[in-house]
Write a protein that holds these residues in place. Sequence first.
Motif, PDB file in Angstrom:
ATOM      1  N   ASP A  27       0.808  -1.213   0.000  1.00  9.97           N
ATOM      2  CA  ASP A  27       0.000   0.000   0.000  1.00  9.97           C
ATOM      3  C   ASP A  27       0.842   1.266   0.000  1.00  9.97           C
ATOM      4  N   VAL A  28       1.956   1.240   0.731  1.00  8.71           N
ATOM      5  CA  VAL A  28       2.785   2.435   0.857  1.00  8.71           C
ATOM      6  C   VAL A  28       4.246   2.006   0.930  1.00  8.71           C
ATOM      7  N   ILE A  29       5.095   2.771   0.247  1.00  5.51           N
ATOM      8  CA  ILE A  29       6.532   2.509   0.253  1.00  5.51           C
ATOM      9  C   ILE A  29       7.241   3.704   0.875  1.00  5.51           C
ATOM     10  N   PHE A  30       8.081   3.438   1.839  1.00  7.61           N
ATOM     11  CA  PHE A  30       8.957   4.470   2.395  1.00  7.61           C
ATOM     12  C   PHE A  30      10.313   4.311   1.711  1.00  7.61           C
ATOM     13  N   ALA A  31      10.605   5.240   0.796  1.00  6.36           N
ATOM     14  CA  ALA A  31      11.795   5.160  -0.052  1.00  6.36           C
ATOM     15  C   ALA A  31      12.846   6.136   0.461  1.00  6.36           C
ATOM     16  N   PHE A  32      13.958   5.608   0.940  1.00  6.26           N
ATOM     17  CA  PHE A  32      15.030   6.439   1.488  1.00  6.26           C
ATOM     18  C   PHE A  32      16.166   6.515   0.462  1.00  6.26           C
ATOM     19  N   ASP A  33      16.407   7.723   0.001  1.00  5.67           N
ATOM     20  CA  ASP A  33      17.356   7.955  -1.082  1.00  5.67           C
ATOM     21  C   ASP A  33      18.638   8.558  -0.534  1.00  5.67           C
ATOM     22  N   ASN A  34      19.684   7.753  -0.474  1.00 10.29           N
ATOM     23  CA  ASN A  34      21.000   8.198  -0.025  1.00 10.29           C
ATOM     24  C   ASN A  34      22.006   8.129  -1.170  1.00 10.29           C
ATOM     25  N   SER A  35      21.523   8.391  -2.382  1.00  6.67           N
ATOM     26  CA  SER A  35      22.341   8.342  -3.582  1.00  6.67           C
ATOM     27  C   SER A  35      23.256   9.555  -3.672  1.00  6.67           C
ATOM     28  N   ALA A  36      24.161   9.515  -4.650  1.00  7.99           N
ATOM     29  CA  ALA A  36      25.063  10.632  -4.919  1.00  7.99           C
ATOM     30  C   ALA A  36      24.855  11.071  -6.371  1.00  7.99           C
ATOM     31  N   ASP A  37      23.711  11.702  -6.635  1.00  6.46           N
ATOM     32  CA  ASP A  37      23.364  12.080  -8.002  1.00  6.46           C
ATOM     33  C   ASP A  37      24.025  13.374  -8.448  1.00  6.46           C
ATOM     34  N   THR A  38      24.360  14.249  -7.505  1.00  6.90           N
ATOM     35  CA  THR A  38      24.940  15.541  -7.842  1.00  6.90           C
ATOM     36  C   THR A  38      26.445  15.528  -7.622  1.00  6.90           C
ATOM     37  N   ASP A  39      27.109  16.564  -8.075  1.00  7.00           N
ATOM     38  CA  ASP A  39      28.556  16.661  -7.893  1.00  7.00           C
ATOM     39  C   ASP A  39      28.930  16.720  -6.414  1.00  7.00           C
ATOM     40  N   GLN A  40      27.989  17.161  -5.586  1.00 11.50           N
ATOM     41  CA  GLN A  40      28.250  17.248  -4.148  1.00 11.50           C
ATOM     42  C   GLN A  40      27.786  16.000  -3.392  1.00 11.50           C
ATOM     43  N   SER A  41      27.435  14.953  -4.136  1.00 11.10           N
ATOM     44  CA  SER A  41      27.028  13.660  -3.552  1.00 11.10           C
ATOM     45  C   SER A  41      25.719  13.742  -2.776  1.00 11.10           C
ATOM     46  N   TRP A  42      24.773  14.528  -3.292  1.00 10.29           N
ATOM     47  CA  TRP A  42      23.422  14.542  -2.750  1.00 10.29           C
ATOM     48  C   TRP A  42      22.483  13.873  -3.747  1.00 10.29           C
ATOM     49  N   PRO A  43      21.370  13.322  -3.292  1.00 14.42           N
ATOM     50  CA  PRO A  43      20.390  12.747  -4.223  1.00 14.42           C
ATOM     51  C   PRO A  43      19.542  13.837  -4.879  1.00 14.42           C
ATOM     52  N   ASN A  44      19.114  13.571  -6.116  1.00 14.09           N
ATOM     53  CA  ASN A  44      18.214  14.514  -6.789  1.00 14.09           C
ATOM     54  C   ASN A  44      16.972  13.829  -7.361  1.00 14.09           C
ATOM     55  N   GLY A  45      16.758  12.578  -6.995  1.00 10.07           N
ATOM     56  CA  GLY A  45      15.552  11.882  -7.423  1.00 10.07           C
ATOM     57  C   GLY A  45      15.683  11.103  -8.709  1.00 10.07           C
ATOM     58  N   THR A  46      16.893  10.995  -9.250  1.00 10.81           N
ATOM     59  CA  THR A  46      17.101  10.242 -10.489  1.00 10.81           C
ATOM     60  C   THR A  46      16.497   8.840 -10.401  1.00 10.81           C
ATOM     61  N   SER A  47      16.634   8.211  -9.253  1.00 11.35           N
ATOM     62  CA  SER A  47      16.193   6.827  -9.104  1.00 11.35           C
ATOM     63  C   SER A  47      14.689   6.681  -9.272  1.00 11.35           C
TER      64      SER A  47
END
Length: 646
Positions: A414-434
Amino acid sequence: MKVSYKSIQFLTLILSYTSLVSAWSPTDSYAPGPIDCPSDLQLTRSADGLSQSELSWLQGRDKITNQNLISFLKQVNMTDFDPEEYITNTASNETIRIGIAFSGGGYRAMLSGAGQLSALDNRTTNATEAGLGGLLQASTYLVGLSGGNWLVGTIAMNNFTDVQTILDEGILWDLTHSIANFGGINIFKTYDYYSSIDDDINDKENAGFKISFTDVWGRALSHQFFAGLNDTGAALTWSTLQESPVFQNFEMPFPIVVTDGRTPGSTIISGNSTIFEVNPFELGSWDPSLYQFTQVKYLGTNTTDGKPVDGKCIGGFDNAGFIMGTSSSLFNQFILQINTTSLSSAIKDIVSDILEKASEHEVDIAIYEPNPFYDTEIGSTSITNNDTLFLCDGGEDLQNIPLQPLIHPEREVDVIFAFDNSADTDQSWPNGTSIVATFERQFLPIGNGTLFPYVPDEESLRNLNLTAKPTFFGCDIQNLTSLLNSSLATSKGDIYDTPLVVYTANRPFSFWSNESTFKLSYEDWERDGMIQNGFEVASRLNNTLDPEWPACVGCAIIRRSQERLGIDQSEQCQQCFQRYCWNGQIDDSQIPPLNFTETGLTDGAEESGNRTISASSTLLSKENKFSLYQIMGIGIITFAVFAINL
């Protein structure tokens, strides 16, 4: 050192694990070996539904999660809502199922995810008061990929331990030395470490099985994740979970590992990758390129059309470290860098020997030979006609949050808790690419009828500050009906099978948590700071940014069930959804805002400056904290040691 009751309990658990280790692998070592199996055993099945084993397990787990969900929803202070009456009245017809997914991203993802998980765990000190304690106990599925799977695997394979205990006892997750230089200045410890890895892969090779860099990587990881076992998990198998009392008694969520299929020399992109999962019972894929599962306990068995050749079976191939290493095989390249370090010549000789044995295939591939799907009639011939199955890091297809196992209608999440600890940006922060990649995949043939709610592009996720605080996607089911109109998305269920997604991105509160994916060592204060910050990410700074955040989480959990039953939201839930739901707005401008403080905007702090930020602590005791000057001094020393050793 003060010994607590919890300490004695944990040490007793470790001793019991050690005494049972011989029951896990038939050879009591890293080598697979013969085991008995029924003569008419069929190891593979079509992916046309859940396995009977998982279905039976879910019946037991649903009863547990129903009760735990009632407790959780009571404590979060939802207005105009009676959890016990609601769950009790609806449980006979449906059960609310919660999935939790942790992204990849090396130790950054493992440690940040550990803090986030601890905020959901009622065993964590103050998690009920300052976090979302109890949500983990109410969840059905727990999924990890790469570094996120190091977290899930550590918790699951250590008898469903908790992050609080790991920190209190100090047995697991000793990251003070790089995995490449395990003993630090103690060259004897490092020599023994590499010698034991060499012995382990020799055992497997001498038993007649091919080895790869992933064997080495998996055994290296096991020294950190299974340090409480006398063989650091050499005989520990993933399928051991089937016989674990905490799993058999439905006291833990159903753990799943995600990895990708890859033929050597090919390029992985989200449109053509075959996504595999490994759960306690099976390994396989829902994708039409395979659409099969096999029993994980019997990996390594020679089969034809899913049946053991000559009725002979193998056990022990599914080593827990090897499975966890498969999902993170991108890190295998660390092995190739070892000979450039300042390790002693004696250690380098062992390493060179290991490299020579494991260098037959590309560095980021795990070898599963014999292929359990060999000569079967379902799926792509590029998989079924090959005597070897090649798997690799689950994040190589851009879907760094392992969402696929949770969006199949058969699992009724019913619900997914999605924790994004990716490194999508040059500063190693996530930007939602996944989540963008997962959304787009459903419109391709390989999406195979899965449904995922609408999400904006990466620029909008960043510009609208949707990564600066938790964001809900798929809040109104009526806005998702157009997903069914896609000619390629022939859904196996109905629109209500589209889960609501609570997306939470890594960001700094008490610690700059944007460490490099390839940072291989953490001092204890760094490790603990990353974990503490993760707690604050999941709890919205210990519930101080929004005292109603736990109630809003409760609103997200019950939303799909309410929609199925035609029940209107309370006024409180409507207000929560106004605060946290994406409203469909798009902003793809190329000048991003600065979104790394409590309000979503920076206050002038530079990412390259002070590595700590003032915040209240719930997970770490005062004795474990350092002053600013202590941290700066340790940081300088750490950098110097790291530069010398690596």
